[in-house]
Design an enzyme around this catalytic site. Sequence first.
Site, PDB file in Angstrom:
ATOM      1  N   GLY A 182      -0.819  -5.234   7.189  1.00  0.00           N
ATOM      2  CA  GLY A 182       0.280  -4.834   8.061  1.00  0.00           C
ATOM      3  C   GLY A 182       0.826  -5.923   8.970  1.00  0.00           C
ATOM      4  O   GLY A 182       1.664  -5.647   9.821  1.00  0.00           O
ATOM      5  N   ARG A 194     -12.596  -0.023  -5.782  1.00  0.00           N
ATOM      6  CA  ARG A 194     -12.133  -0.037  -4.396  1.00  0.00           C
ATOM      7  C   ARG A 194     -11.778   1.375  -3.908  1.00  0.00           C
ATOM      8  O   ARG A 194     -11.812   1.657  -2.717  1.00  0.00           O
ATOM      9  CB  ARG A 194     -10.910  -0.944  -4.300  1.00  0.00           C
ATOM     10  CG  ARG A 194     -10.418  -1.176  -2.909  1.00  0.00           C
ATOM     11  CD  ARG A 194      -9.361  -2.262  -2.855  1.00  0.00           C
ATOM     12  NE  ARG A 194      -9.209  -2.677  -1.496  1.00  0.00           N
ATOM     13  CZ  ARG A 194      -8.397  -2.083  -0.622  1.00  0.00           C
ATOM     14  NH1 ARG A 194      -7.645  -1.090  -1.002  1.00  0.00           N
ATOM     15  NH2 ARG A 194      -8.339  -2.503   0.615  1.00  0.00           N
ATOM     16  N   CYS A 214       0.814  -1.213   0.000  1.00  0.00           N
ATOM     17  CA  CYS A 214       0.000   0.000   0.000  1.00  0.00           C
ATOM     18  C   CYS A 214       0.853   1.272   0.000  1.00  0.00           C
ATOM     19  O   CYS A 214       1.790   1.392   0.776  1.00  0.00           O
ATOM     20  CB  CYS A 214      -0.863  -0.036   1.253  1.00  0.00           C
ATOM     21  SG  CYS A 214      -1.862   1.404   1.459  1.00  0.00           S
TER      22      CYS A 214
END
Length: 500
Positions: free
Chosen positions: A360, A418, A319
């Site tokens: 994460g 998205r 990301c």
Amino acid sequence: MAFYYKEPSHTFGEYLLVPGYSSDKCIPANVSLKTPLTKFKKGEEPALSLNIPMVSAIMQAVSDDRMAIALAKEGGLSFLYGSQTPEQEAQMVKKVKSYKSGFVSSDSNIKPTTTLGEILALKEVTGHSTMAVTEDGTPTGKLLGIVTSRDYRVTRMSMDTPVSEFMTPFEKLVYADAGTTLTEANDIIWESKLNMLPLVDKNQRLMYMVFRKDYTEDKEFENQLIDENKRYRVGAGINTRDYAERVPLLLDAGVDALCIDSSEGYSEWQRITLDYIHKKFGPEVKVGAGNVVDREGFLFLAKAGADFVKVGIGGGSICITRETKGIGRGQATALIDVCQARDEYYKETGIYVPVCSDGGIVHDYHITLALAMGADFMMLGRYFSRFDESPTNKVKLNGTFYKEYWGEGSNRARNWQRYDLGGASKLSFEEGVDSYVPYAGPLHDNVGITLSKVRSTMCNCGALNIKELQDKAKLTLVSSVSIVEGGSHDVIPRDQFTSR
Ligand code: IMP
């Protein structure tokens, strides 16, 4: 004036668990990792639970039907990627729901004219050395023969040799009727000393292949996540644009749970989507929503009827949202804030809305930390993308194997729904990268090791289930100096010296 948070936001790597008292009952074999997937009223059971707190990310590079089957075998759930047509996604759901454990559909499209060279190339891609040859090359075509690596000698044969010249032809094969049970198939495999038994219908069309190893493997999966008809459970990603068309197809295909896949969930679009689905199909259709990073976002989605809420903006391994748009929050801080809101909401309303920590997770212990902080389950992308079962290519670079892994917000995935905040029909800028991750082998082995670490740490905290961990956990922030202390330090690892 803008609002300023008093504390900086933190992520998992900045926390540690401090052990608590462990009784003699606190052994990993006694730990249950069962956890709710969907919301429930106080005193009632959730409609859907997971047997392990792991779901796979709604991503092209992670969750297809093969991943879904492998993860459901372990007790977790995949959310199939939504960045494909509704028909394609529904087809994937059907494949999972019609999968019969131990019965494998052919994944090699080989015709009699396929050459040895092509077979070797296919073997590299699929990793399978046993392949079915059908008349038209389709997985359910008329079976003409089987080829395994014992049928050819690469050094002695021309790469142009057609498979019809070296396969074991149908007349010489041991095969069985399509209605054969797994136990019967296994008996034939043992009696005839086979590695694989093809099952054919009355027109000689290939239906399934039963492998010797699958039968033994099947007995290992005690935690598998199945529905009332003993079919594997599967979830699917949806978006806030084409739900009216997509959701009915997914439901018809037998999907167990839906999840709105969006980079930012605190939006009117999510409320409208949840409202539409619950009004049209009823509350028994389960829909998760997200992603949010604070209590307001959680409360908004809980009140809008979300069956679970997903937390995380900008923490995913692929990301670049935080760099590109300057929004997000450290994953640990976001999770703690949302879980506190979830507990307060439960106290006030008697409705428990499970929280999913999304993105994460870098080390296995981050899973235990996230559970301790209040997460009911994790969504993982990078973690699962490294395994044999992820849908991407395995490549060799400088002598090491890697798997491809790309973000839904990358140009490669082009999942504009998205990131859409209304009206867009393409991605105007990227929020994710296209990358490689180190190849890590089969899912089963990796998930087994990861969860044994989670169970062990839970025992150190005196917890035999996730709720107990959340109640008993003592978490401490660590300084950057003490993070260094946490790895091996001031020694020279032996493997840095080559043997003489
Ligand atoms: P990971 O487990 O750290 O790899 O994070 C996976 C999560 O990252 C997914 O479940 C999504 O929430 C998020 N994600 C997927 N694709 C992208 C992207 O392109 N940009 C930002 N976040 C993404």
